[in-house]
Design an enzyme around this catalytic site. Structure first.
Site, short mmCIF file in Angstrom:
data_model
loop_
_atom_site.label_atom_id
_atom_site.label_comp_id
_atom_site.label_asym_id
_atom_site.label_seq_id
_atom_site.Cartn_x
_atom_site.Cartn_y
_atom_site.Cartn_z
N PHE A 191 1.88 9.99 1.22
CA PHE A 191 1.41 8.43 1.36
C PHE A 191 1.55 8.22 2.79
CE2 PHE A 191 2.19 3.92 1.98
CZ PHE A 191 1.22 3.46 1.12
N ASP B 60 11.19 11.53 0.65
CA ASP B 60 10.92 10.24 0.18
C ASP B 60 10.76 9.93 -1.19
OD1 ASP B 60 9.61 7.60 -0.27
OD2 ASP B 60 7.99 7.80 1.41
N TYR C 141 11.05 -2.04 -4.13
CA TYR C 141 10.07 -2.90 -4.61
C TYR C 141 9.05 -2.30 -5.80
CZ TYR C 141 6.65 -1.50 -1.11
OH TYR C 141 6.04 -0.84 -0.03
N LYS C 142 9.54 -1.17 -6.16
CA LYS C 142 8.73 -0.23 -7.21
C LYS C 142 9.70 -0.27 -8.49
CE LYS C 142 6.13 2.47 -3.87
NZ LYS C 142 4.70 1.95 -4.23
N ARG D 177 -4.90 4.29 -11.80
CA ARG D 177 -3.47 4.85 -11.90
C ARG D 177 -2.80 3.78 -12.85
NH1 ARG D 177 0.45 4.50 -6.52
NH2 ARG D 177 0.34 2.33 -7.19
#
Lengths: 412, 412
Positions: A127, A197, A222-223, A371
């Site tokens: 990312f 990560d 927040y995921k 996705r």
């Protein structure tokens, strides 16, 4: 959607040991939400707690809330709730800042642990923020370099000049998952420090961070943790190292005695030293409350459900979609995947916009990837069936190819 | 409280052009709140907006809110509301991260602007986090030093080796205020970069940052701006420099094209490049809404009221308190002061605890300082009168000297 698929999905939902979790979330009626890997849904506990924290704590107790309502140790308490989900010991994980900022802190610490080495090894497809942070840090200290390789070439790139391997366990596009133990072992065998990560891992499946012996980890609130937009992130330090980390971002909240207001910095014991400024209490309160949805939940069950959801979705899509209309990007083997499915398809952007307009929310990643995330706590098999059927229908009818439907989607 | 003091206070409240602002805040009935310089009171607009953002935006629109509800540019929009209060141009101020993190960003930028110089000049009595951050940065880059002097010695310490002067305009204990123009001019005359910490300035009185020509400034969202506990902070970059700052904390949200997911970092134009990770939307929403309380308000009026409140409070305390019981630490001249009053008194900690128990909330700063903040938007002259009378009574009766009243107070 045909009746047999619907019946199969309903039967799996009826047998789902986590089925009761969905009632802990507020989900809009008219939407199938398959983007919990970007922004988790709203837990009712978070909605309730944030209202209390605003009106009751901030509004009524004002400054006294730092002690009276536990604001002062909220980062540690929230970190402890996260620790359980990632296989970490209590006291090893702190909720603080953003994932990017936490990467900066721990990359700096990792480089300091290997003074004779100056390479940060990472993946080209990581990312971007992880790479940007590394680039900024190296520019600031004026030495070292960032070496980027393809996922398959990580092991081969581990040489004596590598100080730290910074890897995201689950690829944000494909969902491809690295083995935590195996990768950490290879990094350690090469004498390097391991920084994980866990943005797409924490809350998504079982993670045994302590067992892996990785030195450092960060992740996102927040995921799959459902902490709300821009919820604070987390940082983990292996307990035997925590008292030796010299914080590069040294702020008063990470001081050994913040309220003695000493001009010189003395780090707090343990992972608390990773605190910097005053934490965003309202956002962190939402995350702290959101984590209640995981109470009593076995992460092995979360993992099994996520795998089954994605297996079912992939099978349905491949059964229903026109031949050749799309191709699976994610690993077919559920053990090598986070709970998401990615398909490449021409005109992917327009296809996803049509899906969203029709009530199935996934997201698009350039150049051509659809996705879909299957957050195990609140996603049902009937959601997977409905989404697969709609996707197949859009591809079969070609109705993605209509104008005025191309609003730019945003945010990972 | 005697009747003449009450009548005088009531008359001043009646003549106060900002008197209507108090109704925009939720304040507990049974408390006189004089700690808005530590945590500002709850604006009703913030309470309302955060509920909307949680239930309506996060809960209903989910990921779509990044565009549909303007989450993506909330840092810039919030920054613009702050800019007006500090005399800065629109587009020059960004709401982001914590004050500490923002100091790190801008100190790094300042050092990069003066490659031949390596001293950060600051005050020994500066708020500790500013000093801790500087110490951490210097340790990380492995060069330079932090030179700390008394406030009176700043001008004399400005030499050719000073790269940047990092100063907090208002001393957090005494409230003593530096002249923005005069200090910035002296720093510039010495060839150094000026970085202001406006934590106790923004929203407290008139600040003309652009006029001062200071390069950088940071400040706090949760004090006089009333953004809630740990509200995100702000960072200002003088517009002519903004495109040349190389962010040391480079994250994906500060990238020129964050949603193109490029592995290489390219900073966004202007101050947006100071963005790092995903911002805490809920906390920032509270701050954004809180700033509505300043809409249409002339900061010169805010300054005048703050000065008058403190003048009145000091006069009442000195009129009513037993002779010799306390001594004024703050400047007597309102032009040299933020809207706060500090008194030194033996047993200050116990005295403040007694005040708080009796409903007047100020705070204590070691070793012996009682600190009272008079946030001009919601503090009344009758509050000042009541607090002064209570303080005098506690000192006169000696009833601070009772056991069981010594709960540790927290947070600046």
């Amino acid at each position: 959607m045909d009746e047999s698929a619907r019946a199969a999905a309903a039967a799996m939902d009826a047998a789902d040991p986590l089925a009761d979790r969905r009632a802990l979330f507020r989900l809009p009626e008219d939407v199938v939400y398959l983007d919990g890997n970007s922004l988790g849904a709203l837990p009712l506990a978070a909605e309730r707690r944030i209202a209390e924290a605003v009106s009751g704590e901030w509004g009524e107790s004002l400054i006294r809330s730092w002690n009276a309502h536990g604001w002062l140790d909220l980062p540690a308490r929230t970190g402890d709730r996260i620790a359980r989900l990632i296989g970490a010991a209590p006291g090893s994980t702190l909720c603080c800042d953003s994932t990017s900022i936490n990467i900066f802190k721990l990359l700096a610490a990792a480089l300091a642990m290997r003074p004779g080495r100056d390479v940060i090894l990472s993946e080209r497809g990581n990312f971007p923020t992880d790479l940007h942070v590394a680039e900024g840090l190296l520019g600031l200290i004026g030495r070292g370099r960032l070496h980027l390789v393809a996922r398959a070439d990580i092991a081969g790139a581990l040489g004596p000049e590598v100080a730290v391997a910074m890897l995201t366990q689950v690829d944000y596009r494909s969902g491809c998952r690295l083995d935590l133990d195996e990768t950490t072992r290879a990094v350690h065998d090469a004498g390097a420090v391991m920084l994980w990560d866990l943005a797409h891992s924490a809350g998504a499946f079982r993670v045994d961070l302590a067992t892996s012996r990785a030195e450092f980890a960060v992740g996102c609130g927040y995921k799959y943790l459902n902490g709300g937009p821009g919820a604070p992130a987390f940082a983990y330090v292996r307990p035997d190292l925590a008292d030796d980390v010299a914080p590069a971002l040294s702020g008063w909240m990470g001081h050994a005695a913040p309220f003695d207001f000493e001009p010189g910095y003395r780090p707090a014991p343990g992972v608390d030293r990773l605190r910097v400024g005053t934490p965003p209490i309202l956002s962190m309160t939402a995350l702290h409350a959101a984590l209640e949805a995981f109470e009593g939940v076995d992460m092995a069950q979360v993992e099994a459900k996520g795998r089954a959801l994605v297996d079912f979705f992939i099978a349905e899509v491949e059964r229903l979609a026109p031949p050749g209309a799309l191709s699976l990007v994610s690993p077919r083997d559920g053990a090598r995947r986070g709970p998401q499915a990615a398909f490449a398809t021409p005109n992917g952007y327009a296809v996803m916009q049509t899906l969203i307009a029709d009530g199935v929310i996934g997201d698009f990643r350039a150049p051509d990837i659809l996705r879909f995330g299957f957050a195990p706590l609140y996603t049902r098999f009937v959601d997977a069936a409905q989404a697969a059927a709609l996707l197949a229908d859009i591809l079969a009818t070609g109705r993605w190819d209509r104008p005025g439907n191309h609003v730019r989607a945003a945010v990972t």
